[in-house]
Design a protein around this motif. Sequence first.
Motif, PDB file in Angstrom:
ATOM      1  N   GLY A   1       0.754  -1.234  -0.050  1.00 38.77           N
ATOM      2  CA  GLY A   1       0.016  -0.082   0.127  1.00 38.77           C
ATOM      3  C   GLY A   1       0.681   1.078   0.048  1.00 38.77           C
ATOM      4  O   GLY A   1       0.374   2.199   0.412  1.00 38.77           O
TER       5      GLY A   1
ATOM      6  N   ARG B   1      -0.687  -6.042 -11.675  1.00 33.15           N
ATOM      7  CA  ARG B   1      -1.924  -5.861 -11.907  1.00 33.15           C
ATOM      8  C   ARG B   1      -3.030  -7.042 -11.757  1.00 33.15           C
ATOM      9  O   ARG B   1      -4.133  -7.048 -11.052  1.00 33.15           O
TER      10      ARG B   1
ATOM     11  N   ASP C   1      -5.783  -3.137  -9.745  1.00 30.09           N
ATOM     12  CA  ASP C   1      -5.353  -1.606 -10.150  1.00 30.09           C
ATOM     13  C   ASP C   1      -4.819  -0.510  -9.162  1.00 30.09           C
ATOM     14  O   ASP C   1      -3.979   0.248  -9.361  1.00 30.09           O
ATOM     15  N   ALA C   2      -5.455  -0.858  -7.982  1.00 25.43           N
ATOM     16  CA  ALA C   2      -5.119   0.199  -6.848  1.00 25.43           C
ATOM     17  C   ALA C   2      -3.707  -0.052  -6.512  1.00 25.43           C
ATOM     18  O   ALA C   2      -3.150   1.139  -6.438  1.00 25.43           O
TER      19      ALA C   2
ATOM     20  N   LYS D   1      -1.609   1.690  -9.325  1.00 26.26           N
ATOM     21  CA  LYS D   1      -1.744   3.418  -9.305  1.00 26.26           C
ATOM     22  C   LYS D   1      -0.631   3.840  -8.225  1.00 26.26           C
ATOM     23  O   LYS D   1      -0.575   4.942  -8.412  1.00 26.26           O
TER      24      LYS D   1
ATOM     25  N   ARG E   1      -7.711  -6.975  -3.451  1.00 27.01           N
ATOM     26  CA  ARG E   1      -7.935  -6.461  -4.869  1.00 27.01           C
ATOM     27  C   ARG E   1      -8.920  -5.588  -4.894  1.00 27.01           C
ATOM     28  O   ARG E   1     -10.161  -5.580  -4.283  1.00 27.01           O
ATOM     29  N   VAL E   2      -8.540  -4.264  -5.716  1.00 26.20           N
ATOM     30  CA  VAL E   2      -9.877  -3.256  -5.516  1.00 26.20           C
ATOM     31  C   VAL E   2     -10.603  -3.391  -6.920  1.00 26.20           C
ATOM     32  O   VAL E   2      -9.987  -3.680  -7.960  1.00 26.20           O
TER      33      VAL E   2
END
Lengths: 330, 330
Positions: B205, B264, B269-270, B273, B329-330
């Motif tokens: 994160g 990914r 995706d988060a 990013k 996972r987002v």
Amino acid sequence: MNILIIGAAGMIGRKLTRALIEKGEINGKPVERMVLADIMQPPAPDFPGAVETLEADLSQPDIAERLISSRPDLIFHLAAIVSGEAEANFEKGYRVNLDGTLSLFEAIRKAGLEQPYTPRLVFTSSLAVFGSPLPDVIGDTQCLTPLTSYGTQKAISELLLADYSRKGFLDGIGIRLPTISIRPGKPNKAASSFFSSILREPLIGEEAVLPVSESVRHWFASPRAAISFLLHAAEIDTSPLGQQRSITMPGLSATVGDQIAALRRVAGDAAVKLIRREPNAAVAEIIDGWPRSFSAQRGEALGFKAESSFDDIIRVHIEDELENAVPERV
Amino acid sequence: MNILIIGAAGMIGRKLTRALIEKGEINGKPVERMVLADIMQPPAPDFPGAVETLEADLSQPDIAERLISSRPDLIFHLAAIVSGEAEANFEKGYRVNLDGTLSLFEAIRKAGLEQPYTPRLVFTSSLAVFGSPLPDVIGDTQCLTPLTSYGTQKAISELLLADYSRKGFLDGIGIRLPTISIRPGKPNKAASSFFSSILREPLIGEEAVLPVSESVRHWFASPRAAISFLLHAAEIDTSPLGQQRSITMPGLSATVGDQIAALRRVAGDAAVKLIRREPNAAVAEIIDGWPRSFSAQRGEALGFKAESSFDDIIRVHIEDELENAVPERV
């Protein structure tokens, strides 16, 4: 110019000393001082400038510092334990051929820490950096894959020469000499000895032994060509060398049959008849792993030149070693 | 088995220590004793057998003799000054990476003069032995043409390893590791740091910086694969190696884009990013000279195995470093 020759008492060292005195200058700068060192005291040459001869073992403490204490502009590092001895005496080979070379490079680097010092360093490497499997004609990008301790020591020295040059500690150039033929002197125990003796002895009316077949092919240059390589290496612009600081010297790829045919042309049948064939399987096996030919395009493009026929190599010997006394043809 | 690890405190050294304890044997012989040495005292592992941890600088006098005084059957020589530091500190690089290695080899050879002693020696070499110009896919016969002091020191060590093995003084095997990704820990100043951090940081994160374009291609293996290479090198029959004692390890050729696509797929995706693009021309230029891919057929034929996708490399990291906690996972 202040010139240091390490290994000055050997055949090449003595010829180089004479050639430098005769030439009298390097790139237009007069030769003013010579420091001649070897494991045995080199003979004092007939030289009007300052000359110092030293009995010195480069691998001993402080010797390298002593040798470069006059900050020579040009250094020839010819000293080495030869292949057979380096194989038989592992410690001595590494001590002289690796520790000695490292000591010299380190002494130069440390002298440069005090005040700028980047001498030209001409190092004699060897074809022994290459090991089988080898192509029939070896190119300039052949890998270093030595198969002996001597070849390993020379390959390591080439790598060190490149790195010390890249860092600007010295201006190094390594030259891989062909087998020298015709070596002056007597036959010795080297496996390669016959490549010279089958020509040298008959030229003075003595018998010589040929232990291999006439089809054996190898790579040659005369002692005079070897000296010309050393002098050229001392003078050329090293900037085009890049990181590849060691260069295979041009030479002549010839068979034993080619050697004998040239002897016949220059000195006649009587000379050739003095070659006695005594096949020796052990010698033949050693020679079988040796390189047969090189393209040496890089060395040629840099202006190094060797003989193009064995007739020329024999004539060089007659001029330089036999006071131009061509044997009578029968 | 008595096992010596030199460089035991580093990331690879610690993982190797744990792996050897878990495995418990080498070719069926139980691991009974471990000697763990590094420039800083290695942590004492949880090991029921005899264990010795030593703060020791291999390049200092008598240290190599001390390290092999218990005559270890298996030696891992992982210790080295890394590339950037060896380039910045010439003396230190040569002292540790060349003198240290030579001291170790010499101590082993001399121990063998007293009574027969031929330990297996696993040496970690580097892709830095290769320098540009390099083909897109580098084969197993690529020449050693290093362009850095570190690469020179590793190439010289490979030559020494081959010669000492040929003479029967040790049973050496050199392995050229791919770039390790994902390295555990924090970003560092190495030019290669981002190859790990663009995956490692997003997986917990945090943001990471990508200094080059997604098209940049390089050669990778996980830390787990690196340990498997070391263990395999400790166990294989070295007789098929001949004089070529150093081997390019298999790996995965991947672009930065491949890395990101795998991130990914595994973490969503988060995570992707969190990668911030900050082009850095200096880093891009350094990386540009690095190898992109190897065929490594020789290593594969000898049974060395690496990951075949970056998804696997990321999963290895999650299992080994994140206690199997796959990010949501987002």
